[in-house]
Design an enzyme around this catalytic site. Structure first.
Site, PDB file in Angstrom:
ATOM      1  N   ASN A  77      38.045  17.125  -9.445  1.00 12.65           N
ATOM      2  CA  ASN A  77      36.984  17.447  -8.391  1.00 12.65           C
ATOM      3  C   ASN A  77      37.259  16.737  -7.198  1.00 12.65           C
ATOM      4  OD1 ASN A  77      34.489  17.700  -6.482  1.00 12.65           O
ATOM      5  ND2 ASN A  77      34.032  18.293  -8.204  1.00 12.65           N
ATOM      6  N   ASP A  89      35.746  17.056  -3.733  1.00  5.64           N
ATOM      7  CA  ASP A  89      34.632  17.185  -3.231  1.00  5.64           C
ATOM      8  C   ASP A  89      34.628  15.525  -2.210  1.00  5.64           C
ATOM      9  OD1 ASP A  89      34.365  19.760  -3.754  1.00  5.64           O
ATOM     10  OD2 ASP A  89      32.588  19.219  -4.680  1.00  5.64           O
ATOM     11  N   HIS A  90      34.605  14.498  -3.423  1.00 11.19           N
ATOM     12  CA  HIS A  90      34.067  13.229  -2.099  1.00 11.19           C
ATOM     13  C   HIS A  90      35.068  12.858  -1.319  1.00 11.19           C
ATOM     14  CE1 HIS A  90      29.904  13.945  -3.785  1.00 11.19           C
ATOM     15  NE2 HIS A  90      30.526  14.110  -5.007  1.00 11.19           N
ATOM     16  N   HIS A 148      33.667  22.462  -3.747  1.00 11.18           N
ATOM     17  CA  HIS A 148      32.569  23.151  -4.433  1.00 11.18           C
ATOM     18  C   HIS A 148      32.426  23.384  -2.452  1.00 11.18           C
ATOM     19  CE1 HIS A 148      28.589  23.069  -6.036  1.00 11.18           C
ATOM     20  NE2 HIS A 148      28.501  24.510  -5.147  1.00 11.18           N
ATOM     21  N   ARG A 162      29.530  24.355  -1.051  1.00 12.96           N
ATOM     22  CA  ARG A 162      28.051  24.994  -0.839  1.00 12.96           C
ATOM     23  C   ARG A 162      27.414  25.183   0.511  1.00 12.96           C
ATOM     24  NH1 ARG A 162      25.661  20.781  -4.550  1.00 12.96           N
ATOM     25  NH2 ARG A 162      23.761  21.566  -3.966  1.00 12.96           N
ATOM     26  N   ARG A 212      28.220  20.376   2.839  1.00 13.04           N
ATOM     27  CA  ARG A 212      27.913  19.246   3.013  1.00 13.04           C
ATOM     28  C   ARG A 212      29.023  18.442   2.707  1.00 13.04           C
ATOM     29  NH1 ARG A 212      24.021  18.073  -1.958  1.00 13.04           N
ATOM     30  NH2 ARG A 212      22.329  19.919  -0.847  1.00 13.04           N
ATOM     31  N   HIS A 213      30.299  19.449   1.914  1.00 16.64           N
ATOM     32  CA  HIS A 213      31.200  18.476   2.071  1.00 16.64           C
ATOM     33  C   HIS A 213      32.352  19.377   1.729  1.00 16.64           C
ATOM     34  CE1 HIS A 213      30.106  20.017  -2.230  1.00 16.64           C
ATOM     35  NE2 HIS A 213      29.258  18.697  -2.603  1.00 16.64           N
ATOM     36  N   GLU A 248      33.583  26.357  -6.851  1.00 21.42           N
ATOM     37  CA  GLU A 248      32.649  26.487  -7.398  1.00 21.42           C
ATOM     38  C   GLU A 248      31.944  26.734  -6.097  1.00 21.42           C
ATOM     39  OE1 GLU A 248      31.527  22.765  -8.709  1.00 21.42           O
ATOM     40  OE2 GLU A 248      33.154  22.168 -10.125  1.00 21.42           O
ATOM     41  N   THR A 271      22.988  16.821  -6.407  1.00 23.60           N
ATOM     42  CA  THR A 271      24.087  17.524  -6.451  1.00 23.60           C
ATOM     43  C   THR A 271      23.887  18.864  -7.635  1.00 23.60           C
ATOM     44  OG1 THR A 271      26.606  17.095  -7.964  1.00 23.60           O
ATOM     45  CG2 THR A 271      23.968  15.650  -9.117  1.00 23.60           C
ATOM     46  N   THR A 272      24.737  19.337  -8.457  1.00 20.34           N
ATOM     47  CA  THR A 272      24.429  19.876  -8.687  1.00 20.34           C
ATOM     48  C   THR A 272      22.798  19.640 -10.571  1.00 20.34           C
ATOM     49  OG1 THR A 272      26.180  21.212  -8.738  1.00 20.34           O
ATOM     50  CG2 THR A 272      25.402  22.449 -10.033  1.00 20.34           C
ATOM     51  N   GLU A 287      31.784  26.434 -18.209  1.00 13.97           N
ATOM     52  CA  GLU A 287      31.710  24.867 -18.243  1.00 13.97           C
ATOM     53  C   GLU A 287      30.348  24.542 -18.861  1.00 13.97           C
ATOM     54  OE1 GLU A 287      33.860  23.757 -14.895  1.00 13.97           O
ATOM     55  OE2 GLU A 287      32.121  21.666 -14.684  1.00 13.97           O
ATOM     56  N   HIS A 316      30.204  17.509 -15.884  1.00 12.28           N
ATOM     57  CA  HIS A 316      29.421  16.869 -14.481  1.00 12.28           C
ATOM     58  C   HIS A 316      28.934  15.462 -15.299  1.00 12.28           C
ATOM     59  CE1 HIS A 316      26.040  16.135 -11.398  1.00 12.28           C
ATOM     60  NE2 HIS A 316      26.113  17.973 -10.965  1.00 12.28           N
ATOM     61  N   GLY A 345      34.895  14.592 -11.109  1.00 12.10           N
ATOM     62  CA  GLY A 345      35.038  14.511  -9.067  1.00 12.10           C
ATOM     63  C   GLY A 345      34.777  12.427  -9.157  1.00 12.10           C
ATOM     64  N   HIS A 346      33.122  12.918  -8.819  1.00 15.47           N
ATOM     65  CA  HIS A 346      32.722  11.810  -8.309  1.00 15.47           C
ATOM     66  C   HIS A 346      33.420  10.703  -9.394  1.00 15.47           C
ATOM     67  CE1 HIS A 346      29.904   8.340  -7.612  1.00 15.47           C
ATOM     68  NE2 HIS A 346      29.590   9.714  -6.808  1.00 15.47           N
TER      69      HIS A 346
HETATM   70  N1  PXP Z   1      31.442  20.409 -12.588  1.00 14.93           N
HETATM   71  C1  PXP Z   1      30.715  21.159 -11.654  1.00 14.93           C
HETATM   72  C2  PXP Z   1      30.196  22.450 -12.038  1.00 14.93           C
HETATM   73  C3  PXP Z   1      29.661  20.782 -10.286  1.00 14.93           C
HETATM   74  O1  PXP Z   1      29.225  21.073  -9.666  1.00 14.93           O
HETATM   75  C4  PXP Z   1      30.553  19.209 -10.645  1.00 14.93           C
HETATM   76  C5  PXP Z   1      29.993  18.269  -9.434  1.00 14.93           C
HETATM   77  O2  PXP Z   1      30.765  19.549  -8.277  1.00 14.93           O
HETATM   78  C6  PXP Z   1      31.519  18.650 -11.948  1.00 14.93           C
HETATM   79  C7  PXP Z   1      31.822  19.650 -12.219  1.00 14.93           C
HETATM   80  C8  PXP Z   1      32.172  17.862 -11.731  1.00 14.93           C
HETATM   81  O3  PXP Z   1      31.036  16.311 -11.550  1.00 14.93           O
HETATM   82  P1  PXP Z   1      31.202  14.962 -11.021  1.00 14.93           P
HETATM   83  O4  PXP Z   1      31.859  14.794  -9.859  1.00 14.93           O
HETATM   84  O5  PXP Z   1      29.578  14.188 -11.839  1.00 14.93           O
HETATM   85  O6  PXP Z   1      31.744  14.458 -12.256  1.00 14.93           O
END
Ligand code: PXP
Length: 236
Positions: free
Chosen positions: A6, A8-9, A42, A44, A48-49, A69, A99-100, A150, A190, A212-213
């Protein structure tokens, strides 16, 4: 078990200055070079990202599976049908959240979700529903004809190393088994990180982890390629 990265960040960091760097497309290219099983982004509602332009560029330049996502809104459905990512993971979305925060409540909107995903599946997009490891949500995901669920690993990740780790872990393990018995394929994600991810090996049959993070955070110190490879090593 495979790794969906992921990114996103990378966009979060770029957006902090409003410019062009770091490039989200370059991050996707690196993840592709590392043989990530998917590149997850993702889009959104508040952008935001990841922005629409990022999705367009990634779609045009990347051959690796794109996992989009998104919330179950009309706008996102139109975007998904336009760009046709390999898969869509339907997530709940609140504007105020960092976050979600929880899984999608499929149970109380089963008819809506079933109808919502139908045109996406007809367009050839694989559908995953991001849900808590709760039996009634899993059964509803199956009733909606989702391809994957998921499992939301956020509660487990928060519990890791604490008293309730066992309880949260057991929910995931049981949830995965229930889903697989129904014929659903199971991913998870997540809050997973380099410390807690090893426990995912104890859950039979997980297909893909979306992380991701922690990878982007580690990449600040060791570079994205190494951060991805280190995680792949832990989950392979
Ligand atoms: N899966 C889903 C559905 C998510 O919404 C996210 C966060 O965007 C992740 C996985 C990844 O989470 P993390 O960034 O905490 O690894």
């Amino acid at each position: 078990m495979e790794l969906g990265v992921n990114i996103d960040h990378v966009a979060t960091l770029r957006n902090a200055r409003g410019g062009e760097e770091p490039s989200v497309l370059d991050a996707a290219i690196i993840a592709q070079r590392c043989n990530a099983s998917a590149i997850t982004i993702h889009l959104r509602e508040d952008r935001r990202h990841i922005k629409d332009e990022d999705l367009k560029e990634i779609k045009e330049n990347i051959q690796t599976h794109i996992n989009l996502e998104m919330a179950a809104t009309k706008e996102m459905q139109e975007i998904a049908l336009k760009y046709k990512p390999y898969s869509c993971c339907i997530v709940p979305e609140k504007r105020q959240e960092v976050t979600t925060e929880g899984g999608l409540d499929v149970y109380s909107q089963e008819d809506y979700i079933k109808e919502y995903i139908k045109p996406l599946q007809e367009a050839g997009i694989v559908i995953s529903l991001f849900i808590d490891a709760d039996e009634k949500q899993i059964v509803s995901a199956h009733n909606c004809n989702a391809d994957y669920i998921e499992l939301h690993t956020g509660a487990f990740s928060l519990a890791y190393g604490k008293e309730n780790e066992k309880e949260e872990f057991e929910k995931l393990k049981t949830g995965a088994a229930i889903a697989q018995n129904l014929g659903l394929k199971v991913n998870a994600g997540h809050g997973l990180n380099y410390q807690n991810v090893h426990r995912m090996h104890e859950i039979d049959g997980l297909c893909e982890l979306n992380i991701g993070h922690t990878i982007i955070s580690r990449a600040v110190f060791v570079g994205l390629e190494k951060a991805i490879e280190e995680m792949q090593e832990l989950i392979s």
